[in-house]
Design a protein around this motif. Structure first.
Motif, PDB file in Angstrom:
ATOM      1  N   MET A  34       0.847  -1.197   0.006  1.00 53.08           N
ATOM      2  CA  MET A  34      -0.200   0.068   0.072  1.00 53.08           C
ATOM      3  C   MET A  34       0.826   1.352   0.138  1.00 53.08           C
ATOM      4  O   MET A  34       0.339   2.175  -0.737  1.00 53.08           O
ATOM      5  CB  MET A  34      -0.801  -0.148   1.160  1.00 53.08           C
ATOM      6  N   LEU A  35       2.033   1.248   0.753  1.00 48.81           N
ATOM      7  CA  LEU A  35       2.716   2.192   0.610  1.00 48.81           C
ATOM      8  C   LEU A  35       3.504   2.633  -0.629  1.00 48.81           C
ATOM      9  O   LEU A  35       3.725   3.680  -1.142  1.00 48.81           O
ATOM     10  CB  LEU A  35       3.890   2.035   1.781  1.00 48.81           C
ATOM     11  N   ILE A  39      -0.009   5.363  -0.626  1.00 51.14           N
ATOM     12  CA  ILE A  39      -1.033   5.515   0.500  1.00 51.14           C
ATOM     13  C   ILE A  39      -0.269   6.166   1.753  1.00 51.14           C
ATOM     14  O   ILE A  39       0.539   5.619   2.085  1.00 51.14           O
ATOM     15  CB  ILE A  39      -1.629   4.349   0.758  1.00 51.14           C
ATOM     16  N   ASP A  40      -0.771   7.120   2.466  1.00 51.39           N
ATOM     17  CA  ASP A  40      -0.175   7.624   3.576  1.00 51.39           C
ATOM     18  C   ASP A  40      -0.061   6.270   4.730  1.00 51.39           C
ATOM     19  O   ASP A  40      -0.863   5.474   4.715  1.00 51.39           O
ATOM     20  CB  ASP A  40      -1.366   8.450   4.384  1.00 51.39           C
ATOM     21  N   ALA A  46      -4.300   1.416   8.995  1.00 52.41           N
ATOM     22  CA  ALA A  46      -5.861   1.461   9.395  1.00 52.41           C
ATOM     23  C   ALA A  46      -6.612   0.712   8.510  1.00 52.41           C
ATOM     24  O   ALA A  46      -7.459   0.063   8.932  1.00 52.41           O
ATOM     25  CB  ALA A  46      -6.283   2.862   9.678  1.00 52.41           C
ATOM     26  N   THR A  47      -6.592   0.986   7.275  1.00 52.50           N
ATOM     27  CA  THR A  47      -7.195   0.290   6.182  1.00 52.50           C
ATOM     28  C   THR A  47      -6.915  -1.182   5.996  1.00 52.50           C
ATOM     29  O   THR A  47      -7.679  -2.110   5.844  1.00 52.50           O
ATOM     30  CB  THR A  47      -7.187   0.943   4.733  1.00 52.50           C
ATOM     31  N   LEU A 198      -9.008   7.728  10.040  1.00 52.80           N
ATOM     32  CA  LEU A 198      -7.818   7.169   9.329  1.00 52.80           C
ATOM     33  C   LEU A 198      -8.122   6.131   8.151  1.00 52.80           C
ATOM     34  O   LEU A 198      -7.228   5.640   7.369  1.00 52.80           O
ATOM     35  CB  LEU A 198      -6.876   6.459  10.330  1.00 52.80           C
ATOM     36  N   VAL A 199      -9.380   5.381   8.436  1.00 49.51           N
ATOM     37  CA  VAL A 199      -9.855   4.369   7.330  1.00 49.51           C
ATOM     38  C   VAL A 199     -10.170   4.921   5.968  1.00 49.51           C
ATOM     39  O   VAL A 199     -11.270   5.472   6.219  1.00 49.51           O
ATOM     40  CB  VAL A 199     -10.690   3.617   8.042  1.00 49.51           C
ATOM     41  N   ASP A 200      -9.655   4.224   4.878  1.00 47.02           N
ATOM     42  CA  ASP A 200     -10.231   4.412   3.758  1.00 47.02           C
ATOM     43  C   ASP A 200     -11.569   3.357   3.428  1.00 47.02           C
ATOM     44  O   ASP A 200     -11.000   2.203   2.901  1.00 47.02           O
ATOM     45  CB  ASP A 200      -8.996   4.487   2.857  1.00 47.02           C
ATOM     46  N   TYR A 201     -12.597   3.694   3.741  1.00 47.38           N
ATOM     47  CA  TYR A 201     -13.710   2.759   3.636  1.00 47.38           C
ATOM     48  C   TYR A 201     -13.818   2.224   2.213  1.00 47.38           C
ATOM     49  O   TYR A 201     -14.017   0.773   2.061  1.00 47.38           O
ATOM     50  CB  TYR A 201     -15.230   3.251   4.091  1.00 47.38           C
ATOM     51  N   GLN A 202     -13.921   2.794   1.402  1.00 52.60           N
ATOM     52  CA  GLN A 202     -14.119   2.229  -0.281  1.00 52.60           C
ATOM     53  C   GLN A 202     -12.901   1.432  -0.676  1.00 52.60           C
ATOM     54  O   GLN A 202     -13.343   0.287  -0.904  1.00 52.60           O
ATOM     55  CB  GLN A 202     -14.150   3.439  -1.009  1.00 52.60           C
TER      56      GLN A 202
END
Length: 251
Positions: A34-35, A39-40, A46-47, A198-202
């Motif tokens: 993810m990094l 992505i932060d 969190a995601t 902090l969560v990217d729900y999508q």
């Protein structure tokens, strides 16, 4: 994130969830992935934790049809994990991220040494563990809950080794129990991350559904394998992750 990048990320999460049912340590692959897609870091952790809830549920469902989860101490183990996970999730904003590779390497090396020195543990049902071993086990489960709530990378792997070494479980029993506890650990940590926005729900739902089905496949494969082969796969992955994370920390 472009559609091509999302497809690559989904593929990574799917295959790691299949293998990760037996070995754990998914987050050591998925979070860095993810990094790589910019992505932060905090949002990635969190995601990923949000997606792990789906994976843990998917990995637990096939075991519900067996007897491996019929343990009288499962409620206590769950409570210790819940409390530890709350503390761990609160540490995300305190502990520097660059300390994680070294910490993970220490965990993985400890698990490797234990597995080599206790080559027969986990292969068949052992005698009932001593009261001292159980007390140490409960303390370690709580401590690992703190770590699992914080990052989760290597958490299930170390948890599995702890169940085998201190609670005299077989590999299949340890894998199944660790999946149940990871539901609690991931859920509590995710709730705290959600409160911080902090969560990217999508993205999390897409990756979570992916991991759910991957974990169901992985759990069914685990139930068809012998404890000996599960031990071999487990040990190979642990050694690889120990070397990988130590190299990352040194560089």
């Amino acid at each position: 994130m472009t559609p091509i990048e999302l497809i690559f990320l989904v593929a990574i999460f799917f295959f790691t969830s299949i293998i990760g049912v037996a070995t754990g340590s998914n987050s050591l692959i998925t979070v860095p992935a993810m990094l790589e897609f910019n992505i932060d870091p905090a949002r990635a952790i969190a995601t990923n934790m949000f997606a792990l809830i789906f994976m843990s549920i998917g990995g637990t469902i096939p075991f519900l049809k067996t007897d491996v989860l019929k343990r009288p101490d499962l409620p206590l183990l769950s409570v210790l994990t819940l409390i530890g996970s709350v503390l761990g999730a609160l540490l995300v904003i305190i502990i520097p991220a660059d300390t994680m590779p070294l910490l993970i390497s220490i965990f993985m090396i400890a698990v490797t040494v234990f597995s080599v020195l206790n080559k027969n543990k986990g292969l068949e049902t052992q005698e009932k563990p001593s009261p001292t071993s159980i007390k140490i086990g409960y303390t370690l489960i709580f401590a690992l809950g703190v770590y699992g709530g914080f990052f989760s990378g290597g958490y299930v792997t170390t948890l599995t080794a702890s169940f085998i070494g201190l609670f005299s479980m077989t590999f299949v029993e340890a894998i199944a129990t660790s999946k149940v506890l990871n539901i609690f650990s991931s859920t509590i940590a995710t709730l705290i991350f959600m409160s911080q926005g902090l969560v990217d729900y999508q993205l999390g739902i897409i990756l979570g559904v992916t991991m759910f089905f991957g974990a169901m496949i992985g759990a069914k494969v685990v139930m068809k394998m012998s404890n000996l082969w599960l031990r071999r796969i487990f040990l190979v992955v642990v050694v690889f992750l120990a070397v990988r994370n130590l190299w990352q920390w040194l560089n």
